[in-house]
Enzyme design. Structure first.
Site, PDB file in Angstrom:
ATOM      1  N   PHE A 119      34.124  12.230  -6.492  1.00  0.00           N
ATOM      2  CA  PHE A 119      33.356  11.007  -6.764  1.00  0.00           C
ATOM      3  C   PHE A 119      32.000  11.407  -7.319  1.00  0.00           C
ATOM      4  O   PHE A 119      31.210  12.046  -6.642  1.00  0.00           O
ATOM      5  CB  PHE A 119      33.164  10.123  -5.529  1.00  0.00           C
ATOM      6  CG  PHE A 119      32.449   8.844  -5.893  1.00  0.00           C
ATOM      7  CD1 PHE A 119      33.141   7.752  -6.392  1.00  0.00           C
ATOM      8  CD2 PHE A 119      31.063   8.750  -5.800  1.00  0.00           C
ATOM      9  CE1 PHE A 119      32.473   6.595  -6.786  1.00  0.00           C
ATOM     10  CE2 PHE A 119      30.390   7.594  -6.197  1.00  0.00           C
ATOM     11  CZ  PHE A 119      31.100   6.513  -6.681  1.00  0.00           C
ATOM     12  N   ASP A 127      26.866  18.622  -7.300  1.00  0.00           N
ATOM     13  CA  ASP A 127      26.511  17.226  -7.052  1.00  0.00           C
ATOM     14  C   ASP A 127      26.234  17.085  -5.559  1.00  0.00           C
ATOM     15  O   ASP A 127      27.150  16.978  -4.749  1.00  0.00           O
ATOM     16  CB  ASP A 127      27.652  16.294  -7.497  1.00  0.00           C
ATOM     17  CG  ASP A 127      27.313  14.816  -7.259  1.00  0.00           C
ATOM     18  OD1 ASP A 127      26.328  14.538  -6.537  1.00  0.00           O
ATOM     19  OD2 ASP A 127      28.033  13.946  -7.785  1.00  0.00           O
ATOM     20  N   LYS A 175      20.195   9.348  -3.991  1.00  0.00           N
ATOM     21  CA  LYS A 175      20.246   8.755  -2.657  1.00  0.00           C
ATOM     22  C   LYS A 175      19.027   9.077  -1.780  1.00  0.00           C
ATOM     23  O   LYS A 175      17.975   8.497  -1.983  1.00  0.00           O
ATOM     24  CB  LYS A 175      21.576   9.136  -1.983  1.00  0.00           C
ATOM     25  CG  LYS A 175      22.762   8.493  -2.732  1.00  0.00           C
ATOM     26  CD  LYS A 175      24.076   8.508  -1.994  1.00  0.00           C
ATOM     27  CE  LYS A 175      25.067   7.601  -2.717  1.00  0.00           C
ATOM     28  NZ  LYS A 175      26.280   8.260  -3.174  1.00  0.00           N
TER      29      LYS A 175
HETATM   30  C1  PLP Z   1      26.827   8.026  -4.546  1.00  0.00           C
HETATM   31  C2  PLP Z   1      27.235   9.213  -5.322  1.00  0.00           C
HETATM   32  C3  PLP Z   1      27.107   9.263  -6.725  1.00  0.00           C
HETATM   33  C4  PLP Z   1      26.645   8.066  -7.545  1.00  0.00           C
HETATM   34  O1  PLP Z   1      25.372   7.622  -7.215  1.00  0.00           O
HETATM   35  P1  PLP Z   1      24.927   6.150  -7.679  1.00  0.00           P
HETATM   36  O2  PLP Z   1      23.473   6.087  -7.289  1.00  0.00           O
HETATM   37  O3  PLP Z   1      25.771   5.167  -6.925  1.00  0.00           O
HETATM   38  O4  PLP Z   1      25.135   6.073  -9.145  1.00  0.00           O
HETATM   39  C5  PLP Z   1      27.448  10.428  -7.368  1.00  0.00           C
HETATM   40  N1  PLP Z   1      27.915  11.491  -6.696  1.00  0.00           N
HETATM   41  C6  PLP Z   1      28.064  11.483  -5.358  1.00  0.00           C
HETATM   42  C7  PLP Z   1      28.568  12.700  -4.658  1.00  0.00           C
HETATM   43  C8  PLP Z   1      27.750  10.343  -4.621  1.00  0.00           C
HETATM   44  O5  PLP Z   1      27.939  10.312  -3.297  1.00  0.00           O
END
Ligand code: PLP
Length: 425
Positions: free
Chosen positions: A144, A231, A273
């Site tokens: 994701f 990520d 986040k």
């Molecule tokens: C939440 C998330 C995203 C996307 O972030 P948004 O602010 O919702 O665009 C990308 N990668 C990971 C691992 C995430 O948990």
């Protein structure tokens, strides 16, 4: 008249006037403080999602709120057409905090992932001499990384992809935690620019790879001259009991001489986040100059990226992580949580397992992916004063704010185990 509006009415308002792109737990929240949330009917809950790990510092942290308020009265947005007096200090602070030379500012996680893909591709063409339009990026199944049209192109989730094509090309998907598959792709494809990976797959259900997976991936990326792109939007900033999940067992708060045997340094680090403590949309791409400097004026940008509100709020949010030792707290409470859950599971038929690191955990329910059991358990948890959400039909993620105390955690463990016992056969 307003006082008669209750949960159902708020939900109906959204349903009538909004896009139906989410299926939330039926609770309408109006206030938060620390580990607690209150709904419009005055009921109090423990938050066990933390806005997908954006609120690591707890709801409405007074220092973060104050930084936001103060800056809002001075200057909110200039765009990057001009300099602002917060951006440079922010870039210096964050690059030193995480140990990289350069930062690219943006707002949402997906936006930062997109920027990282562009940087990796351009690095591939200009530094690795990949033929134009041939660059490939390796990704993992069940990943994701966000919701943009490029990112969903390499998702393996049917709902995320179907009817949103034509999909972007240039991505090679391998199974997660499969170092042999990674090496075989690297051996057979000379145009690979990067390997994009979550050190723990959060949305997939907190899939925690073998302890040496990232370390081995790091070594392979170096061997084949490929950028390791981590990520850490969900796993970073204290969540897993380390500053970053790629820090492994390093117990620092972000200022250590990182040990080679625990720290797998990515070439590109993607954050979002919790970098703002949930108070403002902030994300960032971090890497060293020899990579970042492939991007020149006119080749990337964002109107809101690097605005003084974002810079001020994010600096305070990161300083709170360090000052309140939230990383260490996540590590300690995480161990306590998994031990308690394992004790419960030893005598349970409804829960199969618990997994995770720090305060990013999940339990696997003994039912099919398509079942409603995890959803029903979450509804019952809500009734009992704790908010969590399934990531899949049979997996529930547990990720409270990192400011939780041991007594509060024990209280929550009691709520969770009592609730689960109502589902035992
Ligand atoms: C939440 C998330 C995203 C996307 O972030 P948004 O602010 O919702 O665009 C990308 N990668 C990971 C691992 C995430 O948990």
């Amino acid at each position: 008249m307003e006082s008669t509006i209750e949960t159902f009415d708020f939900i109906e308002l959204e349903r009538h006037h909004g896009a139906h792109d989410y299926h939330p737990i039926p609770v309408v929240l109006e206030r938060g403080e620390g580990v607690f949330l209150w709904d419009v009917e005055g009921k109090k809950y423990y938050d066990f999602l933390s806005a997908y790990s954006a609120v690591n510092q707890g709801h409405c942290h007074p220092r973060i709120v104050k930084a936001l308020q103060d800056q809002a009265q001075i200057l909110t947005l200039t765009s990057r057409a001009f300099h602002n007096n917060k951006l440079g200090a922010y870039m210096k602070y964050v690059t030193e905090y995480f140990g990289f030379e350069r930062l690219l500012p943006s707002n949402t996680g997906a936006e930062a992932v997109e920027a990282a893909i562009k940087i990796a591709r351009k690095w591939g063409y200009t530094k690795k001499n990949i033929p134009e339009n041939k660059a490939e990026i390796i990704v993992c199944k069940q990943n994701f990384h966000g919701r943009t049209s490029t990112i969903i192109s390499f998702s393996s989730d049917h709902d995320s992809r179907q009817h949103f094509g034509p999909h972007a090309t240039g991505f090679i998907s391998i199974p997660y935690n499969d170092i042999t598959a990674l090496e075989s792709v690297l051996q057979n494809h000379s145009n690979v620019a990067g390997f994009l990976v979550e050190p723990i797959q959060g949305e997939a259900g907190v899939f925690t790879p073998d302890p040496d997976f990232i370390k081995k991936a790091r070594a392979l990326c170096s061997k084949y001259n490929v950028l390791l792109m981590a990520d850490e939007i969900q796993t970073g900033i204290g969540r897993t009991g380390a500053l970053l999940a790629v820090c492994g067992n390093c117990d620092c708060t972000g200022h250590c001489e990182r040990q080679e045997d625990t720290y797998s340094r990515p070439d590109i680090l993607i954050l979002g986040k919790a970098i703002s403590g949930g108070a403002f949309p902030v994300s960032a791409v971090l890497c060293d100059a020899h990579i970042m400097d492939v991007i020149q004026p006119g080749q990337h940008g964002s109107t809101f990226g690097g605005n003084p509100m974002a810079c001020t709020v994010a600096m305070e949010a990161l300083q709170v992580i360090r000052d309140e030792k939230l990383t260490q707290n996540a590590r300690r409470l995480g161990n306590r949580f998994r031990t308690a859950m394992q004790n419960y599971i030893d005598n349970s038929s409804i829960v199969l397992s618990v997994r995770g690191r720090g305060l990013l955990n999940a339990i696997v329910i003994n039912d099919s992916e398509e079942s409603k059991t995890a959803w029903n358990i979450c509804l019952k948890l809500k009734e009992n004063g704790l908010l969590a959400k399934p990531t899949h039909g049979n997996i529930i993620r547990f990720a409270p704010p990192l400011v939780m105390t041991e007594a509060q955690l024990d209280d929550c463990i009691a709520i969770i185990t009592t609730t689960l016992s109502e589902f035992e056969s």
